[in-house]
Scaffold this motif. Structure first.
Motif, PDB file in Angstrom:
ATOM      1  N   GLY A 192      10.823  10.538   0.940  1.00  0.00           N
ATOM      2  CA  GLY A 192      10.614  10.259   0.581  1.00  0.00           C
ATOM      3  C   GLY A 192      10.063   9.547  -0.741  1.00  0.00           C
ATOM      4  N   LYS A 193       9.230   8.580  -1.247  1.00  0.00           N
ATOM      5  CA  LYS A 193       9.186   8.127  -2.415  1.00  0.00           C
ATOM      6  C   LYS A 193       8.571   8.997  -3.415  1.00  0.00           C
ATOM      7  CE  LYS A 193      11.065   3.646  -2.275  1.00  0.00           C
ATOM      8  NZ  LYS A 193      10.685   2.315  -2.505  1.00  0.00           N
ATOM      9  N   VAL A 231       0.915  -1.107   0.360  1.00  0.00           N
ATOM     10  CA  VAL A 231      -0.064  -0.571  -0.213  1.00  0.00           C
ATOM     11  C   VAL A 231       0.657   1.101  -0.171  1.00  0.00           C
ATOM     12  CG1 VAL A 231      -1.983   1.149   1.333  1.00  0.00           C
ATOM     13  CG2 VAL A 231      -1.873  -1.387   1.134  1.00  0.00           C
ATOM     14  N   ILE A 232       0.537   2.223  -0.594  1.00  0.00           N
ATOM     15  CA  ILE A 232       1.780   3.270  -1.069  1.00  0.00           C
ATOM     16  C   ILE A 232       1.092   4.855  -1.328  1.00  0.00           C
ATOM     17  CG2 ILE A 232       3.927   1.902  -2.257  1.00  0.00           C
ATOM     18  CD1 ILE A 232       2.264   2.491  -5.213  1.00  0.00           C
ATOM     19  N   PHE A 282       7.887   4.721  -7.461  1.00  0.00           N
ATOM     20  CA  PHE A 282       6.794   3.264  -7.015  1.00  0.00           C
ATOM     21  C   PHE A 282       6.422   2.918  -8.619  1.00  0.00           C
ATOM     22  CE2 PHE A 282       4.865   6.456  -3.852  1.00  0.00           C
ATOM     23  CZ  PHE A 282       5.372   5.699  -2.639  1.00  0.00           C
ATOM     24  N   ALA A 283       6.580   3.653  -9.803  1.00  0.00           N
ATOM     25  CA  ALA A 283       6.543   3.194 -11.284  1.00  0.00           C
ATOM     26  C   ALA A 283       7.688   2.702 -11.593  1.00  0.00           C
ATOM     27  CB  ALA A 283       5.466   4.135 -12.381  1.00  0.00           C
ATOM     28  N   VAL A 311      10.297   5.522   2.772  1.00  0.00           N
ATOM     29  CA  VAL A 311      11.191   6.709   2.646  1.00  0.00           C
ATOM     30  C   VAL A 311      12.660   5.639   1.733  1.00  0.00           C
ATOM     31  CG1 VAL A 311      13.684   7.270   4.521  1.00  0.00           C
ATOM     32  CG2 VAL A 311      10.834   7.052   5.305  1.00  0.00           C
ATOM     33  N   ILE A 312      13.531   6.265   1.244  1.00  0.00           N
ATOM     34  CA  ILE A 312      13.992   5.725   0.299  1.00  0.00           C
ATOM     35  C   ILE A 312      15.207   5.633   1.266  1.00  0.00           C
ATOM     36  CG2 ILE A 312      15.894   6.315  -1.786  1.00  0.00           C
ATOM     37  CD1 ILE A 312      13.091   8.229  -2.824  1.00  0.00           C
TER      38      ILE A 312
END
Length: 433
Positions: A128-129, A114-115, A134-135, A121-122
């Motif tokens: 934050g991503k 769930v994003i 995400f893609a 976090v990277i």
């Protein structure tokens, strides 16, 4: 202590919300305003939530028709704005509930699935991503597979169709309680049996005078004007806690996918679902998704359901075909996810994303010129043709994360086109002034 931690974690731009509403602005940077909100939260049983203001946001989209010609279309998305006091109350309860939700996800082992509406976090940078990260994670996983099927789906009218009873049950699961306490239940009720007024009505001068006159009896002033959600479904999209509640509404779905299909790649960004599986898993997975979404009293949007088939040929991953939810072949060879397109070897910015970025910059330019009174006496600054600067954070991130020649060329073209549009709009707008 908990209140101060919440205050410290709020982003600067969220500590004061500058939109117009029934009540006055509240600035959490000021101790007076902060203490006022804390007092209201501690006495929430006596608080009267004000109606939301409903505003329709128009999103411009560009799509190809059957003849292959690009057509402009608009999508209207209703956004609800909570009053200034209420927005901070929702923000506080979001802060409290988010910690419990994060622990719940971690215990179930679905914290990577769930994003949306969370800070993922990277590890290297601790930042934050974004959607781009995400893609790319999805596309990177596809490249590791000899063959794969990518299923992308969208839940129809997600926020408007969240079932209240099921949502309450799942909040109780996350909070590990049998029933919601009185304070949280009051917040929950304000978000399910929410009241609102249309933005057009709010802008009416007569109604504004009524609101000012009956400041402490607001619903008396708005009789016949405000509307109420009297159904057993739907939460307002736009409040500080709505995204988290939307996530919680599908916790059982997320967990069921993990348990039943532990070896597939699954991500959910709010109502956007993506699955990467093997061909032999596809039909069973589709049936399972449909069944579980129906159990959640929701529905998959057939128009936004796509199945992309990837295969490795001579050490190169290619997208062999794409079909819609009815398995009808489409004339494209890429998977589309969170604003990016991937054909097996290269990642590109989606055409609609490019148009949004151009449009956004033009609107920003017009607003800046109109709001700057000094601009009337000045000539517009000339933009140098020799230097092309990437001013958009989204474009900078796209170049940094994706790092391929295709995206770099797109970004350069978008920036050139956008700078040209900005020069034209600056000249036109300043001339009108």
């Amino acid at each position: 202590m908990q209140y101060q931690e919440w205050r410290d974690k709020i982003k600067p731009e969220k500590k004061i919300r500058n939109y117009q509403h029934i009540d006055d602005l509240v600035d959490l940077n000021l101790d007076k305003d902060f203490n006022k909100i804390v007092h209201i939260i501690e006495n929430i049983k006596n608080h009267q939530f004000l109606p939301f203001i409903k505003r329709a946001e128009t999103v411009i989209r560009f799509r190809k028709n059957k003849e292959g010609k690009v057509q402009r279309a608009s999508k209207i998305r209703p956004i609800m704005y909570a009053s200034h006091v209420d927005s901070h109350i929702y923000s506080y309860y979001n802060y409290i509930l988010l910690d419990e939700y994060e622990s719940y996800l971690k215990n179930l082992g679905i914290n990577e699935n769930v994003i949306a509406y969370r800070k993922v976090v990277i590890e290297k940078t601790k930042k934050g991503k974004s959607n781009i990260h995400f893609a790319k994670e999805v596309f990177d996983y596809i490249q590791t597979q000899q063959e794969s099927v990518v299923i992308t789906q969208d839940i129809e009218g997600f926020f408007d169709n969240i079932n209240h009873e099921l949502l309450k049950e799942k909040i109780c699961k996350v909070k590990n309680v049998y029933r919601l306490d009185n304070s949280f239940f009051k917040v929950f009720k304000s978000l399910t049996k929410y009241r609102y007024i249309e933005h057009e009505d709010f802008e009416d001068k007569k109604i504004k005078r009524k609101i000012k006159k009956h400041k402490y009896a607001i619903y008396k002033a708005l009789v016949g004007i405000f509307k109420e959600n009297k159904t057993n479904k739907g939460i307002p999209q736009g409040s500080p806690i709505s995204g988290l509640l939307a996530n919680i509404s599908l916790i059982d779905f997320d967990n069921d996918i993990r348990i039943t299909f532990p070896d597939i790649f699954y991500r959910r960004y709010s109502d956007d679902l993506v699955f990467v599986c093997k061909k032999e898993q596809k039909d069973l997975l589709l049936q399972f998704i449909d069944k579980k979404i129906k159990e959640s009293k929701l529905k998959i949007n057939a128009k936004k359901s796509f199945i992309s088939y990837f295969n490795k040929v001579d050490e190169t991953i290619i997208c062999e075909k794409v079909t819609n939810g009815l398995h009808k072949p489409l004339g494209r060879n890429y998977v589309d996810y969170l604003g990016l397109e991937f054909n097996g070897t290269k990642i590109f910015l989606r055409k609609n994303t490019i148009q949004k970025l151009k449009h956004k910059q033009i609107v920003k330019t017009i607003k800046r010129v109109l709001n700057n009174k000094k601009q009337e006496r000045r000539k517009p600054k000339k933009l140098r043709n020799s230097t092309i600067k990437v001013r958009s954070n989204y474009l900078k991130r796209a170049v940094e994360v994706v790092n391929n020649s295709g995206v770099k060329k797109q970004v350069l073209k978008v920036t050139k086109d956008r700078n040209k549009a900005r020069r034209i709009m600056l000249k036109k707008t300043t001339t009108q002034l």
